[in-house]
Design a protein around this motif. Structure first.
Motif, PDB file in Angstrom:
ATOM      1  N   VAL A   1     -91.997-125.016 -75.063  1.00 30.73           N
ATOM      2  CA  VAL A   1     -92.001-124.232 -73.644  1.00 30.73           C
ATOM      3  C   VAL A   1     -90.962-123.373 -73.418  1.00 30.73           C
ATOM      4  N   HIS A   2     -90.044-123.058 -74.408  1.00 26.75           N
ATOM      5  CA  HIS A   2     -89.202-122.023 -74.282  1.00 26.75           C
ATOM      6  C   HIS A   2     -88.224-121.849 -73.008  1.00 26.75           C
ATOM      7  N   LEU A   3     -87.663-123.151 -73.019  1.00 25.64           N
ATOM      8  CA  LEU A   3     -86.444-123.436 -71.811  1.00 25.64           C
ATOM      9  C   LEU A   3     -85.340-122.454 -71.945  1.00 25.64           C
ATOM     10  N   ASP A   4     -84.691-122.482 -70.843  1.00 24.30           N
ATOM     11  CA  ASP A   4     -83.452-121.725 -70.938  1.00 24.30           C
ATOM     12  C   ASP A   4     -82.240-122.388 -71.670  1.00 24.30           C
ATOM     13  N   LEU A   5     -82.048-123.556 -71.583  1.00 20.11           N
ATOM     14  CA  LEU A   5     -80.804-124.255 -71.956  1.00 20.11           C
ATOM     15  C   LEU A   5     -81.022-125.859 -72.041  1.00 20.11           C
ATOM     16  N   ASN A   6     -80.597-126.302 -73.013  1.00 26.34           N
ATOM     17  CA  ASN A   6     -80.585-127.726 -73.318  1.00 26.34           C
ATOM     18  C   ASN A   6     -79.284-128.449 -73.113  1.00 26.34           C
ATOM     19  N   VAL A   7     -79.180-129.458 -72.314  1.00 27.93           N
ATOM     20  CA  VAL A   7     -77.967-130.026 -71.951  1.00 27.93           C
ATOM     21  C   VAL A   7     -77.804-131.583 -72.390  1.00 27.93           C
TER      22      VAL A   7
END
Length: 389
Positions: free
Chosen positions: A94-100
């Motif tokens: 889904v092309h998220l901005d950031l994984n945390v």
């Protein structure tokens, strides 16, 4: 049964290098389960995607995966590592901005070579993901639980093990910033939004007769250098909506420090930033956790820290102190209803292996135009909550 047999063989005492190799083979067999990824993707498509624009920041967040080299159907085990694989699989799609990851990647109760292998595996999975990532250090990530349970007279992790396996890779990404090569404070920017990460396990590695002076699992704190770096970053934060993240909660709902050392000072610094104050931050301690520094937040424009997000407590809670939202997220690790260490919050979810309740994770969307931070939970997590920023 096959997985349990593999895990049982892997945990039979063997030379260190062979145990590590067995762990590596076992981890590489882990694959995302379609019923899990389809479910998480559905949460994103139906609930999160309608809120995503070029101006917002959307994150995938896990915390407290507590991975262990054990196939467990009722509590912590290798399922924690699988949760990372599955969350990142959807993030890529889904092309998220950031994984945390908010910390406690591992339970820290395995032999050191196994724990290092689990850390390395998790980092490599994040590295393969399309989105940039940030992994915070948790109080279990220095393997002190292994030392504690075995009454060892020496530390099973060396001084730089965690940094060399995890921290340094955070900062090899161009999207993740820090002031200098040794700073423990990182940040990520997108347009008007800044996310700042602090280390609540900022504990000095000091040995006395081979044993650690401080037990990283039991002691949480923030030292002067990190507060000084945070001050420098905030002083240069102009006209930004700021969200802070750490592993452990820094203060209680009553405003008292929730860390062993200096959680209240972090809160005081954030309040001073919001008030555009200048002044001095000081405590009455000396030695390892003494603090005495100055700050000047008079030129930060409309910048404001509205939210601090963490894990660690293995339940969900939110409260506001001095107009700052403090949000605690639930642990991703399986906590079965009948296990003695399972929190009451997770007992109510009646979490079960190979069911949706086995996992817990979140999407967070930060919208500077609507002045809103939304949290969309899945698995053993609250489905929706919204905060003003």
């Amino acid at each position: 049964m096959k997985i349990k047999n593999i895990a049982r063989k892997m945990l039979t005492p063997k030379p260190s290098e062979f145990v590590s190799a067995q762990t590596d083979i076992f981890l590489k067999r882990l694959k995302p389960r379609p019923f899990v990824t389809d479910y998480i993707r559905g949460v994103y498509d139906n609930n999160v995607k309608p809120n995503v624009t070029d101006d917002t920041v959307t994150l995938s967040v896990l915390t407290d995966t507590h991975a262990k080299a054990l196939a467990s159907a009722s509590y912590y085990g290798i399922n924690g590592a699988r949760h990372i694989i599955e969350a990142n699989n959807v993030s890529d799609a889904v092309h998220l901005d950031l994984n945390v990851h908010l910390g406690d990647l591992i339970d820290g109760s395995d032999k050191p070579e196994i724990s290092r292998g689990l850390l390395q595996f998790a980092v490599e999975n994040y590295q393969r993901s399309k989105a940039p990532y940030y992994i915070l250090e948790g109080n279990h990530d220095e393997n002190d639980k292994y030392d504690e349970h075995r009454f060892f007279g020496s530390a099973s992790f060396h001084r730089d093990d965690y940094d060399s396996l995890v921290t340094k890779y955070n900062f090899e990404q161009p999207e993740i910033h820090r002031l200098n090569p040794v700073s423990k404070v990182g940040w990520y920017d997108k347009k008007d939004i800044r996310i700042i990460f602090i280390d609540t396990s900022d504990i000095p590695y000091i040995l006395s007769n081979g044993s650690k002076k401080y037990d990283f699992k039991k002691v949480r704190g923030v030292r002067e250098q990190q507060l000084e770096d945070l001050t420098a970053i905030l002083e240069k934060t102009i006209d930004k909506h700021v969200v802070m993240m750490g592993h452990a909660n820094i203060i209680s709902p009553s405003g008292r420090s929730a860390l062993n050392f200096n959680g209240d000072l972090v809160q005081r610094l954030l309040v001073a930033f919001n008030n555009k104050d200048s002044g001095q931050l000081k405590n009455e301690l000396t030695g390892d956790f003494g603090v005495n520094l100055r700050y000047d937040f008079s030129s930060t424009g409309i910048s404001k820290v509205t939210t601090y997000i963490c894990g660690h407590m293995h339940y969900e809670k939110n409260y506001k102190v001095s107009e700052i939202n403090h949000i605690i997220l639930n642990c991703s690790a399986l906590m079965g209803k009948k296990h003695g260490l399972t929190t009451d919050y997770n007992k109510k979810w009646d979490r079960r292996y190979n069911e949706i309740s086995e996992l817990a994770g979140y999407f967070i969307n930060i919208d500077p135009n609507k002045l809103r931070l939304q949290i969309f939970g899945y698995g053993a997590a609250t489905r929706y909550v919204s905060f003003e920023i």
